[in-house]
Design a protein around this motif. Structure first.
Motif, PDB file in Angstrom:
ATOM      1  N   TYR A 356      -7.431 114.471  47.161  1.00 48.18           N
ATOM      2  CA  TYR A 356      -6.140 114.380  47.835  1.00 48.18           C
ATOM      3  C   TYR A 356      -5.012 114.536  46.826  1.00 48.18           C
ATOM      4  CZ  TYR A 356      -5.914 109.470  46.217  1.00 48.18           C
ATOM      5  OH  TYR A 356      -5.885 108.330  45.452  1.00 48.18           O
ATOM      6  N   ALA A 357      -3.850 114.919  47.326  1.00 46.11           N
ATOM      7  CA  ALA A 357      -2.676 115.098  46.473  1.00 46.11           C
ATOM      8  C   ALA A 357      -1.435 114.682  47.256  1.00 46.11           C
ATOM      9  CB  ALA A 357      -2.556 116.549  46.035  1.00 46.11           C
ATOM     10  N   TYR A 358      -0.453 114.165  46.542  1.00 43.47           N
ATOM     11  CA  TYR A 358       0.817 113.802  47.174  1.00 43.47           C
ATOM     12  C   TYR A 358       1.913 113.866  46.121  1.00 43.47           C
ATOM     13  CZ  TYR A 358       0.158 109.204  44.977  1.00 43.47           C
ATOM     14  OH  TYR A 358      -0.023 108.192  44.070  1.00 43.47           O
ATOM     15  N   VAL A 359       3.156 113.793  46.569  1.00 43.42           N
ATOM     16  CA  VAL A 359       4.279 113.705  45.645  1.00 43.42           C
ATOM     17  C   VAL A 359       5.144 112.521  46.048  1.00 43.42           C
ATOM     18  CG1 VAL A 359       4.293 116.189  45.193  1.00 43.42           C
ATOM     19  CG2 VAL A 359       5.805 115.255  46.959  1.00 43.42           C
ATOM     20  N   SER A 360       5.939 112.065  45.109  1.00 47.53           N
ATOM     21  CA  SER A 360       6.852 110.951  45.343  1.00 47.53           C
ATOM     22  C   SER A 360       8.161 111.250  44.624  1.00 47.53           C
ATOM     23  CB  SER A 360       6.226 109.644  44.847  1.00 47.53           C
ATOM     24  OG  SER A 360       5.739 109.791  43.526  1.00 47.53           O
ATOM     25  N   PRO A 361       9.214 110.500  44.931  1.00 47.83           N
ATOM     26  CA  PRO A 361      10.496 110.784  44.269  1.00 47.83           C
ATOM     27  C   PRO A 361      10.372 110.652  42.753  1.00 47.83           C
ATOM     28  CG  PRO A 361      10.802 109.299  46.128  1.00 47.83           C
ATOM     29  CD  PRO A 361       9.326 109.398  45.904  1.00 47.83           C
ATOM     30  N   PHE A 362      10.976 111.577  42.026  1.00 44.79           N
ATOM     31  CA  PHE A 362      10.978 111.489  40.576  1.00 44.79           C
ATOM     32  C   PHE A 362      11.842 110.306  40.134  1.00 44.79           C
ATOM     33  CE2 PHE A 362      12.960 113.017  36.499  1.00 44.79           C
ATOM     34  CZ  PHE A 362      11.854 112.738  35.710  1.00 44.79           C
ATOM     35  N   ARG A 363      12.997 110.167  40.715  1.00 45.12           N
ATOM     36  CA  ARG A 363      13.887 109.023  40.503  1.00 45.12           C
ATOM     37  C   ARG A 363      14.645 108.788  41.803  1.00 45.12           C
ATOM     38  NH1 ARG A 363      11.157 108.357  36.797  1.00 45.12           N
ATOM     39  NH2 ARG A 363      11.641 107.999  34.592  1.00 45.12           N
ATOM     40  N   ASP A 369      17.147 114.645  43.543  1.00 42.91           N
ATOM     41  CA  ASP A 369      16.483 115.024  44.785  1.00 42.91           C
ATOM     42  C   ASP A 369      15.577 116.247  44.662  1.00 42.91           C
ATOM     43  OD1 ASP A 369      17.504 112.939  46.183  1.00 42.91           O
ATOM     44  OD2 ASP A 369      18.866 114.103  47.461  1.00 42.91           O
ATOM     45  N   TRP A 370      15.924 117.174  43.782  1.00 48.76           N
ATOM     46  CA  TRP A 370      15.190 118.435  43.703  1.00 48.76           C
ATOM     47  C   TRP A 370      13.950 118.353  42.806  1.00 48.76           C
ATOM     48  CZ3 TRP A 370      20.333 117.804  44.288  1.00 48.76           C
ATOM     49  CH2 TRP A 370      20.943 118.462  45.355  1.00 48.76           C
ATOM     50  N   ALA A 371      13.665 117.152  42.315  1.00 52.45           N
ATOM     51  CA  ALA A 371      12.485 116.939  41.470  1.00 52.45           C
ATOM     52  C   ALA A 371      11.568 115.914  42.115  1.00 52.45           C
ATOM     53  CB  ALA A 371      12.897 116.475  40.076  1.00 52.45           C
ATOM     54  N   VAL A 372      10.248 116.137  42.008  1.00 51.99           N
ATOM     55  CA  VAL A 372       9.280 115.180  42.535  1.00 51.99           C
ATOM     56  C   VAL A 372       8.208 114.922  41.490  1.00 51.99           C
ATOM     57  CG1 VAL A 372       9.607 115.803  44.959  1.00 51.99           C
ATOM     58  CG2 VAL A 372       7.905 117.039  43.590  1.00 51.99           C
ATOM     59  N   GLU A 373       7.576 113.766  41.595  1.00 50.33           N
ATOM     60  CA  GLU A 373       6.441 113.444  40.728  1.00 50.33           C
ATOM     61  C   GLU A 373       5.157 113.729  41.492  1.00 50.33           C
ATOM     62  OE1 GLU A 373       4.436 109.721  38.255  1.00 50.33           O
ATOM     63  OE2 GLU A 373       6.487 109.535  39.037  1.00 50.33           O
ATOM     64  N   ILE A 404      12.342 122.039  47.035  1.00 55.13           N
ATOM     65  CA  ILE A 404      12.065 121.335  45.776  1.00 55.13           C
ATOM     66  C   ILE A 404      12.010 122.374  44.646  1.00 55.13           C
ATOM     67  CG2 ILE A 404      10.355 119.971  44.514  1.00 55.13           C
ATOM     68  CD1 ILE A 404      11.840 118.386  46.651  1.00 55.13           C
ATOM     69  N   LEU A 405      12.527 122.022  43.474  1.00 53.36           N
ATOM     70  CA  LEU A 405      12.595 122.950  42.349  1.00 53.36           C
ATOM     71  C   LEU A 405      11.737 122.538  41.161  1.00 53.36           C
ATOM     72  CD1 LEU A 405      16.455 123.623  42.317  1.00 53.36           C
ATOM     73  CD2 LEU A 405      14.671 124.968  43.443  1.00 53.36           C
ATOM     74  N   ASN A 406      11.591 121.247  40.919  1.00 53.70           N
ATOM     75  CA  ASN A 406      10.880 120.768  39.730  1.00 53.70           C
ATOM     76  C   ASN A 406       9.706 119.874  40.118  1.00 53.70           C
ATOM     77  OD1 ASN A 406      13.233 121.813  38.488  1.00 53.70           O
ATOM     78  ND2 ASN A 406      13.005 120.405  36.766  1.00 53.70           N
ATOM     79  N   LEU A 407       8.548 120.130  39.496  1.00 47.72           N
ATOM     80  CA  LEU A 407       7.392 119.251  39.641  1.00 47.72           C
ATOM     81  C   LEU A 407       7.184 118.532  38.315  1.00 47.72           C
ATOM     82  CD1 LEU A 407       4.905 121.732  41.388  1.00 47.72           C
ATOM     83  CD2 LEU A 407       6.725 120.353  42.414  1.00 47.72           C
ATOM     84  N   GLU A 408       7.097 117.213  38.358  1.00 43.76           N
ATOM     85  CA  GLU A 408       6.919 116.401  37.155  1.00 43.76           C
ATOM     86  C   GLU A 408       5.601 115.639  37.273  1.00 43.76           C
ATOM     87  OE1 GLU A 408       9.307 117.153  35.243  1.00 43.76           O
ATOM     88  OE2 GLU A 408      10.956 117.675  36.587  1.00 43.76           O
ATOM     89  N   ARG A 459       8.522 124.388  36.958  1.00 39.06           N
ATOM     90  CA  ARG A 459       9.617 124.786  37.837  1.00 39.06           C
ATOM     91  C   ARG A 459       9.084 125.770  38.879  1.00 39.06           C
ATOM     92  NH1 ARG A 459      15.313 125.511  34.597  1.00 39.06           N
ATOM     93  NH2 ARG A 459      15.410 123.402  33.712  1.00 39.06           N
ATOM     94  N   ILE A 460       9.398 125.525  40.138  1.00 35.66           N
ATOM     95  CA  ILE A 460       8.893 126.381  41.210  1.00 35.66           C
ATOM     96  C   ILE A 460      10.017 127.067  41.971  1.00 35.66           C
ATOM     97  CG2 ILE A 460       6.756 125.089  41.480  1.00 35.66           C
ATOM     98  CD1 ILE A 460       7.988 123.754  43.960  1.00 35.66           C
ATOM     99  N   GLY A 461      11.239 126.922  41.482  1.00 37.65           N
ATOM    100  CA  GLY A 461      12.373 127.560  42.139  1.00 37.65           C
ATOM    101  C   GLY A 461      13.500 127.802  41.162  1.00 37.65           C
ATOM    102  N   GLU A 462      14.449 128.617  41.580  1.00 39.24           N
ATOM    103  CA  GLU A 462      15.578 128.967  40.725  1.00 39.24           C
ATOM    104  C   GLU A 462      16.646 127.880  40.783  1.00 39.24           C
ATOM    105  OE1 GLU A 462      18.837 132.601  40.163  1.00 39.24           O
ATOM    106  OE2 GLU A 462      17.318 132.666  41.754  1.00 39.24           O
TER     107      GLU A 462
END
Length: 489
Positions: A356-363, A369-373, A404-408, A459-462
């Motif tokens: 399984y996989a999920y994301v959560s707020p980076f901060r 807002d445009w980054a997720v963990e 979303i633009l950034n994956l951390e 980074r997945i977006g401009e």
């Protein structure tokens, strides 16, 4: 100008047992063309070269230290090596294609090629008209060694040359019986093996068995050397035949090695032989090919299955810095919190959740807002099946819909790899295109030892002056479901 084989016409394969020059693409291309010319004069139908001929199978010396790729990216020698990888439009490969057309001969030529994030180890099958019939990138890269800096291929392929179905597996691929079996199931009659390694005694036995059990010819080209060389070919005919060896060169021999075989005789033998005709796929429960994995959204009812996957990571590893396995109720609440805003995905096969996989707020601040963990967990007995990659690819496509633009990714990092924590997660993220952006020393304590933690980013977006607002997963749910349907098809 395809040559259609007549009854009992011998197919003549030339295998190049010679070492190319180190990082000398022009010299190696000239040499390849001279081998094609000579092979044509000596009646060959197709010429097989060893592994990574055009670029040579060479890595920068610093790669031997097996450092994280983000550290190597700072080294000019490493960056220069990556730039040496070619594409299909590369003039050196095009010269090989032109020579194949001029001499009306088939070619299986090899090189490091440009991948999405790193070089690939690739073979090209070229027909008598100089057309590239197929390119294949090595699936089983030697990730325990310097080949960890390569990008693995995703699948095996078969093409038709002179009426013969041809597949390719490169060097280490041969250690996995599934490689040849997958090619056989696609109809391969001839498997070409570009090679560059030593310890050939046992490897020749492997190739002999691959030919027998998959009812096909297997041919290998390997550079000469002490305990190397031994370029060879095997046919599948073992019953009522003295030996299935067609030819095997001496280790130090330098030059062209020829194998001749009659495909009509081999096809007639295969028609009589029972090997492989009575397979029982339903019994091969752990074969990837027989278990279809599909990706779907998690429901709260999945909490128990997901927790069963997560618990061993808590109890047996330092991959997570959590000490105690959460209760089912707490885990269910975690799922609810994520699903209010983000995707929570499961990989399932035959009713079993495998990862399984999920994301959560980076901060929590609005500017983030445009980054997720990101987080991903695959069942311990299902690793290295491509499940993690499938989950991450699906997740990225859905996150792009949300703008979303950034994956951390926050990853435990051992100073020295041990039984609780390795660099496998770092390497996995590197292969997905993440790069190292930060490291914290000794910030995690588990199993009576200190571990570092690193941040990796993709980074997945401009990034523009006025980014589109981030959408909730609930807003794009229908489009996300269509993406999952497409992936699962």
């Amino acid at each position: 100008m395809e040559k259609i084989m007549e009854n009992h016409q011998m197919f003549r394969l030339a295998m190049v047992q010679h070492a190319p020059g180190t990082n000398k693409k022009e010299e190696n291309t000239d040499l390849a063309i001279s081998f094609l010319r000579k092979a044509k004069e000596e009646g060959a139908d197709l010429v097989l070269f060893p592994e990574c001929w055009i670029t040579s199978y060479e890595f920068p010396a610093i790669c031997e230290e097996l450092l994280p790729v983000e550290e190597l990216e700072q080294v000019e020698e490493f960056r220069s090596w990556k730039e040496q990888a070619i594409t299909e439009e590369d003039p050196f490969l095009q010269r090989i294609c032109q020579a194949a057309k001029e001499y009306e001969i088939g070619v299986c030529i090899t090189s490091f090629t440009k991948g999405e994030n790193a070089p690939r180890n690739t073979a090209f099958v070229i027909d008598r008209d100089g057309r590239i019939l197929m390119s294949y990138s090595k699936v089983h890269t030697c990730d325990f060694s310097v080949e960890r800096y390569l990008e693995s291929g995703e699948a095996f392929h078969v093409c038709t040359f002179d009426g013969i179905r041809i597949g390719v597996m490169i060097c280490y691929d041969r250690e996995y019986p599934e490689s040849a079996r997958e090619l056989m199931l696609q109809g391969a009659e001839l498997i070409l093996v570009p090679n560059c390694c030593d310890d050939m005694k046992m490897r020749l036995r492997e190739l002999s068995v691959r030919a027998m059990e998959n009812l096909c010819v297997v041919a290998m080209a390997n550079p000469p050397g002490e305990n190397s060389g031994c370029s060879c070919a095997f046919h599948p005919m073992v019953w009522d035949y003295e030996d299935n060896l067609i030819v095997a060169a001496a280790p130090l021999y330098d030059g062209l090695v020829y194998a001749e075989f009659d495909m009509d005789e081999i096809r007639a033998y295969n028609g009589r032989e029972d090997i492989g005709k009575y397979r029982k796929p339903a019994a091969y429960r752990h074969r990837v090919q027989e278990k279809k994995v599909h990706i779907r959204f998690v429901t709260e009812e999945d909490a128990g299955a997901l927790l069963a996957i997560y618990a061993p990571y808590v109890e047996q590893t330092a991959i997570t810095f959590e000490y105690e396995v959460p209760s089912k109720e707490e885990f269910t609440e975690r799922i609810r919190r994520v699903q209010k805003r983000y995707p929570y995905l499961a990989a399932e096969s035959e009713g079993e959740i495998l990862g399984y996989a999920y994301v959560s707020p980076f901060r929590s601040r609005a500017a983030y807002d445009w980054a997720v963990e990101t987080s991903i967990y695959v069942r311990m007995d299902q690793k290295r099946r491509g499940i993690g990659k499938l989950l991450c690819q699906a997740m990225e496509r859905i996150l792009k819909l949300q703008n979303i633009l950034n994956l951390e990714a926050s990853i435990g990092y051992p100073v020295c790899e041990d039984e609780y924590l390795t660099l496998d997660s770092v390497r996995f993220h590197e292969r997905l295109g993440y790069r190292m952006v930060g490291r914290f020393s000794g910030c995690g304590y588990k199993y009576n030892r200190w571990y570092d933690m690193v941040w990796m980013e993709k980074r997945i977006g401009e990034h523009t002056a006025h980014p589109l607002p981030v959408k909730s997963v609930l807003e794009i749910r229908e489009d996300a479901e269509r993406i999952l349907e497409e992936i699962n098809d």
